[in-house]
Design a protein around this motif. Structure first.
Motif, mmCIF file in Angstrom:
data_model
loop_
_atom_site.group_PDB
_atom_site.id
_atom_site.type_symbol
_atom_site.label_atom_id
_atom_site.label_comp_id
_atom_site.label_asym_id
_atom_site.label_seq_id
_atom_site.Cartn_x
_atom_site.Cartn_y
_atom_site.Cartn_z
ATOM 1 N N ASP A 1 0.853 -1.262 -0.163
ATOM 2 C CA ASP A 1 -0.043 0.097 0.030
ATOM 3 C C ASP A 1 0.778 1.321 0.115
ATOM 4 N N CYS B 1 0.991 3.818 -2.990
ATOM 5 C CA CYS B 1 0.602 5.274 -2.660
ATOM 6 C C CYS B 1 1.946 6.210 -3.185
ATOM 7 N N ARG C 1 -5.088 9.326 1.870
ATOM 8 C CA ARG C 1 -6.413 9.222 1.430
ATOM 9 C C ARG C 1 -7.297 10.115 2.141
ATOM 10 N N ARG D 1 -9.908 12.877 0.326
ATOM 11 C CA ARG D 1 -11.149 12.810 0.426
ATOM 12 C C ARG D 1 -11.811 14.250 0.865
ATOM 13 N N LEU E 1 -7.830 9.433 -5.840
ATOM 14 C CA LEU E 1 -8.433 8.345 -5.006
ATOM 15 C C LEU E 1 -8.918 7.175 -5.757
ATOM 16 N N ASP E 2 -9.562 7.167 -6.849
ATOM 17 C CA ASP E 2 -9.866 6.076 -7.692
ATOM 18 C C ASP E 2 -8.345 4.994 -7.986
ATOM 19 N N ARG F 1 -7.662 3.031 -4.547
ATOM 20 C CA ARG F 1 -8.542 2.203 -4.121
ATOM 21 C C ARG F 1 -8.065 0.745 -4.364
#
Length: 208
Positions: free
Chosen positions: A88, A92, A183, A187, A204-205, A208
Protein backbone atom coordinates in the motif's frame (compact mmCIF):
# COMPACT_ATOMS: atom_id res chain seq x y z
CA UNK A 1 15.08 10.81 -3.39
CA UNK A 2 12.18 8.42 -3.84
CA UNK A 3 14.45 5.52 -2.86
CA UNK A 4 15.48 7.35 0.32
CA UNK A 5 11.84 7.89 1.26
CA UNK A 6 11.11 4.21 0.58
CA UNK A 7 14.01 3.24 2.86
CA UNK A 8 12.69 5.53 5.62
CA UNK A 9 9.14 4.20 5.21
CA UNK A 10 10.42 0.63 5.25
CA UNK A 11 12.39 1.35 8.40
CA UNK A 12 9.29 2.77 10.08
CA UNK A 13 7.26 -0.26 9.05
CA UNK A 14 9.94 -2.59 10.39
CA UNK A 15 9.94 -0.69 13.69
CA UNK A 16 6.13 -0.96 13.85
CA UNK A 17 6.37 -4.65 12.98
CA UNK A 18 8.89 -5.22 15.77
CA UNK A 19 6.58 -3.54 18.27
CA UNK A 20 3.66 -5.63 17.03
CA UNK A 21 5.83 -8.74 17.18
CA UNK A 22 6.75 -7.99 20.79
CA UNK A 23 3.08 -7.59 21.66
CA UNK A 24 2.25 -10.84 19.88
CA UNK A 25 5.17 -12.51 21.59
CA UNK A 26 3.58 -11.79 24.95
CA UNK A 27 0.31 -13.23 23.68
CA UNK A 28 2.10 -16.30 22.36
CA UNK A 29 3.77 -16.82 25.73
CA UNK A 30 0.40 -16.74 27.45
CA UNK A 31 -1.01 -19.15 24.87
CA UNK A 32 1.94 -21.51 25.21
CA UNK A 33 1.61 -21.42 28.98
CA UNK A 34 -2.05 -22.34 28.62
CA UNK A 35 -1.12 -25.19 26.25
CA UNK A 36 1.48 -26.52 28.71
CA UNK A 37 -1.09 -26.31 31.50
CA UNK A 38 -3.50 -28.33 29.34
CA UNK A 39 -0.78 -30.91 28.66
CA UNK A 40 0.06 -31.22 32.38
CA UNK A 41 -3.61 -31.61 33.13
CA UNK A 42 -3.90 -34.40 30.58
CA UNK A 43 -0.78 -36.10 31.95
CA UNK A 44 -2.19 -35.97 35.44
CA UNK A 45 -5.46 -37.42 34.20
CA UNK A 46 -3.59 -40.33 32.58
CA UNK A 47 -1.56 -40.95 35.72
CA UNK A 48 -4.57 -40.67 37.99
CA UNK A 49 -6.31 -43.89 38.97
CA UNK A 50 -9.62 -42.08 38.73
CA UNK A 51 -11.37 -42.63 35.43
CA UNK A 52 -11.90 -39.45 33.47
CA UNK A 53 -14.82 -39.41 31.04
CA UNK A 54 -13.86 -39.39 27.36
CA UNK A 55 -15.97 -36.29 26.89
CA UNK A 56 -13.75 -34.36 29.30
CA UNK A 57 -10.57 -35.65 27.64
CA UNK A 58 -11.85 -34.68 24.19
CA UNK A 59 -12.85 -31.23 25.43
CA UNK A 60 -9.32 -30.66 26.71
CA UNK A 61 -7.81 -31.70 23.37
CA UNK A 62 -10.16 -29.40 21.49
CA UNK A 63 -9.21 -26.45 23.66
CA UNK A 64 -5.52 -27.13 23.09
CA UNK A 65 -6.08 -27.43 19.33
CA UNK A 66 -7.85 -24.06 19.23
CA UNK A 67 -5.06 -22.45 21.24
CA UNK A 68 -2.48 -23.72 18.74
CA UNK A 69 -4.59 -22.60 15.78
CA UNK A 70 -4.96 -19.18 17.39
CA UNK A 71 -1.19 -18.85 17.69
CA UNK A 72 -0.63 -19.79 14.05
CA UNK A 73 -3.42 -17.46 12.86
CA UNK A 74 -2.02 -14.52 14.82
CA UNK A 75 1.43 -15.01 13.28
CA UNK A 76 -0.08 -15.30 9.79
CA UNK A 77 -2.11 -12.13 10.27
CA UNK A 78 1.00 -10.22 11.32
CA UNK A 79 2.95 -11.40 8.26
CA UNK A 80 0.08 -10.59 5.87
CA UNK A 81 -0.48 -7.23 7.52
CA UNK A 82 3.14 -6.21 6.99
CA UNK A 83 3.06 -7.38 3.36
CA UNK A 84 -0.10 -5.48 2.50
CA UNK A 85 1.11 -2.40 4.34
CA UNK A 86 4.34 -2.32 2.33
CA UNK A 87 2.42 -2.78 -0.93
CA UNK A 88 0.00 0.00 0.00
CA UNK A 89 2.83 2.39 0.87
CA UNK A 90 4.70 1.71 -2.37
CA UNK A 91 1.54 2.11 -4.49
CA UNK A 92 0.77 5.36 -2.69
CA UNK A 93 4.26 6.73 -3.29
CA UNK A 94 4.22 5.74 -6.96
CA UNK A 95 0.92 7.56 -7.46
CA UNK A 96 2.25 10.64 -5.66
CA UNK A 97 5.42 10.90 -7.71
CA UNK A 98 3.43 10.40 -10.93
CA UNK A 99 1.57 13.66 -10.28
CA UNK A 100 3.25 16.64 -11.95
CA UNK A 101 2.84 19.43 -9.41
CA UNK A 102 4.82 21.87 -11.62
CA UNK A 103 1.73 22.21 -13.81
CA UNK A 104 -0.19 23.56 -10.82
CA UNK A 105 2.05 26.58 -10.23
CA UNK A 106 0.16 29.87 -9.85
CA UNK A 107 2.41 31.70 -12.30
CA UNK A 108 0.23 34.80 -12.28
CA UNK A 109 1.49 35.64 -8.79
CA UNK A 110 5.08 36.24 -7.85
CA UNK A 111 4.45 35.96 -4.12
CA UNK A 112 2.56 32.66 -4.15
CA UNK A 113 3.27 30.47 -1.14
CA UNK A 114 1.94 27.52 -3.13
CA UNK A 115 4.63 28.10 -5.76
CA UNK A 116 7.30 27.86 -3.05
CA UNK A 117 5.84 24.53 -1.91
CA UNK A 118 5.78 23.30 -5.52
CA UNK A 119 9.41 24.33 -6.01
CA UNK A 120 10.41 22.36 -2.91
CA UNK A 121 8.48 19.32 -4.07
CA UNK A 122 10.00 19.54 -7.55
CA UNK A 123 13.44 19.63 -5.90
CA UNK A 124 12.51 16.52 -3.87
CA UNK A 125 12.85 18.59 -0.70
CA UNK A 126 10.11 16.74 1.15
CA UNK A 127 10.87 18.14 4.60
CA UNK A 128 11.15 21.65 3.19
CA UNK A 129 7.78 21.34 1.47
CA UNK A 130 6.23 20.04 4.68
CA UNK A 131 7.62 22.99 6.64
CA UNK A 132 6.27 25.46 4.07
CA UNK A 133 2.79 23.91 4.25
CA UNK A 134 2.86 24.09 8.05
CA UNK A 135 4.03 27.71 7.92
CA UNK A 136 1.32 28.68 5.43
CA UNK A 137 -1.42 27.18 7.56
CA UNK A 138 -0.14 28.90 10.68
CA UNK A 139 -0.45 32.33 9.08
CA UNK A 140 -3.42 34.49 10.11
CA UNK A 141 -6.07 34.73 7.42
CA UNK A 142 -5.80 38.04 5.52
CA UNK A 143 -8.63 40.54 5.69
CA UNK A 144 -10.07 41.54 2.33
CA UNK A 145 -12.25 44.47 1.41
CA UNK A 146 -15.01 42.65 -0.44
CA UNK A 147 -16.85 45.88 -1.25
CA UNK A 148 -14.74 46.40 -4.35
CA UNK A 149 -13.62 44.26 -7.27
CA UNK A 150 -9.95 44.42 -6.28
CA UNK A 151 -10.67 43.00 -2.82
CA UNK A 152 -12.92 40.30 -4.22
CA UNK A 153 -10.26 39.33 -6.74
CA UNK A 154 -7.56 39.04 -4.06
CA UNK A 155 -9.94 36.99 -1.92
CA UNK A 156 -10.57 34.56 -4.78
CA UNK A 157 -6.83 34.24 -5.36
CA UNK A 158 -6.28 33.51 -1.67
CA UNK A 159 -9.08 30.95 -1.65
CA UNK A 160 -7.62 29.25 -4.73
CA UNK A 161 -4.19 29.16 -3.09
CA UNK A 162 -5.61 27.56 0.07
CA UNK A 163 -7.29 24.88 -2.01
CA UNK A 164 -4.07 24.28 -3.93
CA UNK A 165 -2.08 23.93 -0.71
CA UNK A 166 -4.62 21.38 0.54
CA UNK A 167 -4.17 19.38 -2.65
CA UNK A 168 -0.38 19.69 -2.51
CA UNK A 169 -0.50 18.48 1.08
CA UNK A 170 -2.36 15.35 -0.06
CA UNK A 171 0.20 14.73 -2.82
CA UNK A 172 3.05 15.27 -0.37
CA UNK A 173 1.51 12.75 2.03
CA UNK A 174 1.45 10.28 -0.85
CA UNK A 175 5.11 10.92 -1.62
CA UNK A 176 5.94 10.52 2.06
CA UNK A 177 4.40 7.06 1.95
CA UNK A 178 1.49 7.77 4.31
CA UNK A 179 -1.49 6.19 2.50
CA UNK A 180 -4.06 6.50 5.29
CA UNK A 181 -3.50 10.21 5.84
CA UNK A 182 -3.16 10.80 2.08
CA UNK A 183 -6.55 9.21 1.40
CA UNK A 184 -8.13 11.24 4.19
CA UNK A 185 -6.66 14.47 2.78
CA UNK A 186 -7.77 13.59 -0.75
CA UNK A 187 -11.32 12.83 0.43
CA UNK A 188 -11.42 16.23 2.14
CA UNK A 189 -10.29 17.97 -1.06
CA UNK A 190 -12.77 15.98 -3.17
CA UNK A 191 -15.65 16.74 -0.78
CA UNK A 192 -14.89 20.47 -0.79
CA UNK A 193 -16.03 20.83 -4.39
CA UNK A 194 -13.18 23.27 -5.03
CA UNK A 195 -10.80 23.70 -7.93
CA UNK A 196 -8.96 20.42 -7.26
CA UNK A 197 -11.90 18.22 -6.28
CA UNK A 198 -11.97 16.29 -9.55
CA UNK A 199 -8.19 15.76 -9.49
CA UNK A 200 -8.45 14.41 -5.95
CA UNK A 201 -11.24 12.05 -7.02
CA UNK A 202 -9.08 10.68 -9.84
CA UNK A 203 -6.19 10.02 -7.48
CA UNK A 204 -8.51 8.35 -4.96
CA UNK A 205 -9.75 6.02 -7.69
CA UNK A 206 -6.17 4.99 -8.34
CA UNK A 207 -5.49 4.33 -4.67
CA UNK A 208 -8.58 2.17 -4.14
Amino acid sequence: MKECIIDESTQKMVEDAVREKEALKDDFCRIEAAIRAEERSEAEEVASPVDVPDKVRNSSRVRRMWLILGTVAAAACLACGIFFRVSDVLACMDAGFDISVAELAMTSRGDSHADEIISAMEADDISGARNLITAFRSMPEPVFDLSGEAGQYRFELYKAECQLVDYLDAVLLMREGRPLKARKALRTVAASGGYYASAAEEVLDRLR
